[in-house]
Write a protein that holds these residues in place. Sequence first.
Motif, mmCIF file in Angstrom:
data_model
loop_
_atom_site.group_PDB
_atom_site.id
_atom_site.type_symbol
_atom_site.label_atom_id
_atom_site.label_comp_id
_atom_site.label_asym_id
_atom_site.label_seq_id
_atom_site.Cartn_x
_atom_site.Cartn_y
_atom_site.Cartn_z
ATOM 1 N N ASP A 1 55.432 33.800 81.344
ATOM 2 C CA ASP A 1 55.792 34.362 80.063
ATOM 3 C C ASP A 1 55.042 33.702 79.049
ATOM 4 N N GLU A 2 55.446 33.631 77.558
ATOM 5 C CA GLU A 2 54.697 33.503 76.468
ATOM 6 C C GLU A 2 54.555 31.889 76.592
ATOM 7 N N PHE A 3 55.159 31.069 77.148
ATOM 8 C CA PHE A 3 55.284 29.711 77.286
ATOM 9 C C PHE A 3 54.251 29.296 78.394
ATOM 10 N N GLY A 4 53.886 29.965 79.310
ATOM 11 C CA GLY A 4 53.059 29.670 80.394
ATOM 12 C C GLY A 4 53.863 29.523 81.548
ATOM 13 N N ARG A 5 55.212 29.957 81.578
ATOM 14 C CA ARG A 5 56.047 29.579 82.758
ATOM 15 C C ARG A 5 55.924 30.827 83.733
ATOM 16 N N VAL A 6 55.975 30.231 85.032
ATOM 17 C CA VAL A 6 55.873 31.616 86.011
ATOM 18 C C VAL A 6 57.215 32.298 86.231
#
Length: 553
Positions: free
Chosen positions: A425-430
Amino acid sequence: MEEAFNASDFIREIVRDDVKGGRVRQVVTRFPPEPNGYLHIGHAKSIFINFEIAREFGGKTNLRFDDTNPLKEDAEYVKAIQEDVQWLGYQWDGMFFASDYFEEMYQRAVLLIQKGLAYVDDQSADEIRETRGTLTEPGLNSPFRSRPVEENLVLFEQMRHGQFADGAKVLRAKMDMASPNLNLRDPVLYRISHALHHNTGDTWCIYPMYAFAHPLEDAIEGVSHSLCTLEFKDQRPLYDWVVRECEMPHVPRQYEFGRLNLTDTIMSKRSLKQLVDEGLVDGWDDPRMPTISGLRRRGFTPEAIRSFVRELGVTVAGGEVDYKLLEHHIRQDLSPKVPRAMAVLRPLKVIITNYPEGRVEMMDAEVNPEDESMGTKQIPFSREIYIEQEDFMEVPPPKYFRLFPGNEVRLRNAYFIRCEDVVKDEFGRVVEIHCTYDPETKSGSGFSGRKVKGTIHWVDGHTAIPAEFRLYEALLKGTEEELSPSVDLKSRLNPKSLEVLHGFVGKDLEKVAAYDKFQFVRQGYFQADPKDFRSDRKVFNQIVSLKSSYPMK
């Protein structure tokens, strides 16, 4: 039910000698709870000992409610205690109440007054406490100790008929204010309480103290062996005195054994009630509570509890038992008899990009590998599945054999899949991973090609059923001393005692009912919560965890 425990212990030796020597014709024991709260795991030990010893010697066991304090007792507790005893697997031979004997107890108290062994005291509770003395200093005689017998008889009758306010007077035994045993320093036998009793209503306004009532109840019921925990040892001389001086035809004998204490567990009913009254738990049956009803709601079985208590045996000394031993017994009990299922508690979506869209396969899965008679079941498999978040790492540590980019694992009861891509996602979470599968590696198809080191569980994405999972740790943290009733319970509450997760179970659990138990593969043993579970809301309580082969943090 299991056979009675056969290890020799001091109480069973006493009972055996009494039967062999002819002192006792029939072994009669009793379980005598006060109906001022719900039973806890400590009571399970007392229940087990009393019922099992009587059964072993061909005797009988009474269930008796010591309902001598109407201010703290309730019919709710009476009902709950009966349910708990029966759930543990026992049926009493007779059910009695201390209140059944109030008239006889009153007459026995009158007898003590007539013999000059009891007197009415006008001192307040604080004054009696202050003049009781200490372990090194004798107590002081009450100024009312020398009242004439006739005056005591009149006052005691007036107490019975409600002519005095609560706390205005008490009846005390005339024993020895210099006794090294503080229990013998003119103990209170009766107090005034204008309270409605759950069993006798407003018939009485004076009530016997437990230490006076209990031996009389045992004697009236013909109890042969009054088995209780070690804290009552110092009261045994008073017990014997009451039976003797009240001239009871039957003489019971009291014997004490070590009580059960568990690590990180509080056993005080007063403290447990405080947790309930202050809303710190979800009632007496909160799965974190050490109550029998709490353990039942969590998913413990009566067989496991009996097995646990049996292993502890009967000893003179008490001591603290590691809670892990109780967990061991529930694992041992559930493993061979509950079905296996797959559940994902912290879901991560997986798309199998080369699996045909719209296709659904039914995969064979064992119900319980420890019991082949349970057979197999079929579970759906399709292009989208859910796996546990912890079964994927983008940058894995050494010896991590689950999914990571380029690695291949086996899906339990299904295929090999290889991680090809990661979506963030936009926060870098898978948030999603893309994999491919090898159609030649279907489980049970006889595939004997390459090997993989990791096997992970999953739930089909298209048919997955949302579920709530409740994971538990100890409700309170601390040693036995730190969890004493005098300690502020809020300060000892474990903030991690309850963790609620929202994940999925498979379609094979669509028709699960309350109290159904499962071993969720690699997760632990769970039970469908009997209080909150509904057909449209699947709630599972973790009974006990499984020992993980990989120390995930």
